[in-house]
Write a protein that holds these residues in place. Structure first.
Motif, PDB file in Angstrom:
ATOM      1  N   LEU A   1       0.839  -1.277  -0.159  1.00  0.00           N
ATOM      2  CA  LEU A   1      -0.091  -0.176   0.019  1.00  0.00           C
ATOM      3  C   LEU A   1       0.748   1.376  -0.095  1.00  0.00           C
ATOM      4  CD1 LEU A   1      -2.693  -0.852   2.612  1.00  0.00           C
ATOM      5  CD2 LEU A   1      -2.912  -0.441   0.147  1.00  0.00           C
TER       6      LEU A   1
ATOM      7  N   ILE B   1      -5.194   6.353  -1.898  1.00  0.00           N
ATOM      8  CA  ILE B   1      -6.129   5.320  -1.159  1.00  0.00           C
ATOM      9  C   ILE B   1      -6.991   6.245  -0.325  1.00  0.00           C
ATOM     10  CG2 ILE B   1      -4.669   3.534  -0.977  1.00  0.00           C
ATOM     11  CD1 ILE B   1      -3.334   4.436   1.488  1.00  0.00           C
ATOM     12  N   THR B   2      -8.057   5.566   0.223  1.00  0.00           N
ATOM     13  CA  THR B   2      -9.213   6.217   1.208  1.00  0.00           C
ATOM     14  C   THR B   2      -8.670   6.625   2.232  1.00  0.00           C
ATOM     15  OG1 THR B   2      -9.842   4.213   2.135  1.00  0.00           O
ATOM     16  CG2 THR B   2     -11.091   4.981  -0.082  1.00  0.00           C
TER      17      THR B   2
ATOM     18  N   LEU C   1       0.706   3.748  -2.811  1.00  0.00           N
ATOM     19  CA  LEU C   1      -0.457   4.265  -3.256  1.00  0.00           C
ATOM     20  C   LEU C   1      -0.691   5.487  -2.025  1.00  0.00           C
ATOM     21  CD1 LEU C   1      -2.524   1.109  -3.891  1.00  0.00           C
ATOM     22  CD2 LEU C   1      -1.717   2.900  -5.542  1.00  0.00           C
ATOM     23  N   TYR C   2      -0.261   5.028  -0.793  1.00  0.00           N
ATOM     24  CA  TYR C   2      -0.233   5.892   0.436  1.00  0.00           C
ATOM     25  C   TYR C   2       0.539   7.127  -0.072  1.00  0.00           C
ATOM     26  CZ  TYR C   2       0.830   7.624   5.153  1.00  0.00           C
ATOM     27  OH  TYR C   2       0.912   8.536   5.992  1.00  0.00           O
TER      28      TYR C   2
ATOM     29  N   THR D   1      -8.019   3.922   4.892  1.00  0.00           N
ATOM     30  CA  THR D   1      -6.878   2.875   4.640  1.00  0.00           C
ATOM     31  C   THR D   1      -5.485   3.608   5.058  1.00  0.00           C
ATOM     32  OG1 THR D   1      -8.200   2.144   2.435  1.00  0.00           O
ATOM     33  CG2 THR D   1      -5.823   1.390   2.918  1.00  0.00           C
ATOM     34  N   ALA D   2      -5.452   4.947   4.650  1.00  0.00           N
ATOM     35  CA  ALA D   2      -4.336   5.867   5.038  1.00  0.00           C
ATOM     36  C   ALA D   2      -4.172   5.737   6.353  1.00  0.00           C
ATOM     37  CB  ALA D   2      -4.556   7.096   4.351  1.00  0.00           C
TER      38      ALA D   2
END
Ligand code: ZN
Length: 240
Positions: free
Chosen positions: A12, A21-22, A15-16, A25-26
């Motif tokens: 992740l 990411i949402t 993407l982080y 998720t973050a």
């Protein structure tokens, strides 16, 4: 459990970093990073630009620094060249249009003037009370016999009082048909060394001298015109 979790987090991380990411998720990733030095280290590596070699590799770092210095040096040379060319262009423009005195136009006048003549031509266009149109020109001519003495002195002094600035654009007191669009004074001067100069000065301050075009003071036209009118011979011609 913790190992699996780290793998997921590392998947992740890119993407982080990209905020892709949402927020939920973050938040999970941030929570994990708080307690996991290994993943924090992973993130730190990711953030270190690839172009920066690790500092511990001395030789690579040296080469990197040299390369950067070389690129900078070349860029500075390029900028220097461009600035020099621009500077030269500005200087040559300035040199070209910088006001110059009478001596720069004629060379120092040390010789006696042996001949001088001048003419003023003024165009007129008048409508009389009865509606009739009168047009033509009035001119004053001055020949050497009349010019020698006070008139000669006054004409030369009028020229010497003014400055002359070369024109970057084409000046033209005549239109395409060769017709005057301005009143013009013509003066021809011969020095004893047979150096001949002719000047035509329009009432808008444009001047031609030896094929060159100049701006000068409009007052020069007025001064020369007044002198030639005072000492010269008047003529009038009406267009029929
Ligand atoms: Zn972890």
């Amino acid at each position: 459990m913790k190992e699996t979790n780290c793998d997921v987090i590392r998947d992740l991380l890119p993407l982080y970093e990209d905020n892709a990411i949402t927020e939920e998720t973050a938040e999970l990733v941030r929570e994990h990073l708080k307690d996991c030095p290994a993943c924090r280290e992973e993130l730190r590596k990711m953030r270190t630009p690839l172009s920066l070699p690790p500092e511990e590799d001395g030789e690579l770092w040296e080469r990197y620094k040299q390369r950067r210095a070389e690129i900078r040096r070349r860029r500075n040379i390029k900028i220097g060249c461009v600035l020099s060319v621009l500077g030269l262009m500005v200087l040559s423009c300035l040199w070209y249009i910088w006001p110059r005195g009478w001596d720069a136009l004629t060379g120092p006048v040390t010789d006696e003037v042996t001949s001088l003549s001048g003419a003023v031509t003024e165009l007129y266009y008048e409508i009389a009370n009865d509606g009739e149109v009168h047009s033509g020109f009035r001119s004053w001519l001055i020949q050497w016999e009349e010019a020698e003495g006070p008139a000669e002195k006054a004409i030369l002094q009028a020229f010497q009082r003014h400055t002359y600035r070369k024109s970057l654009k084409s000046l033209n007191p005549w239109d395409d048909n060769g017709t005057n669009t301005a009143n013009v004074v013509l003066v021809g001067i011969i020095w004893s060394n047979e150096n001949y100069k002719s000047f035509s000065i329009a009432d808008n301050g444009q001047m031609f001298c030896g094929g060159d075009r100049y701006y000068t003071d409009e007052k020069l036209y007025q001064e020369l015109s007044a002198i030639i009118q005072e000492y010269g011979t008047f003529q009038e011609a009406e267009n029929k």
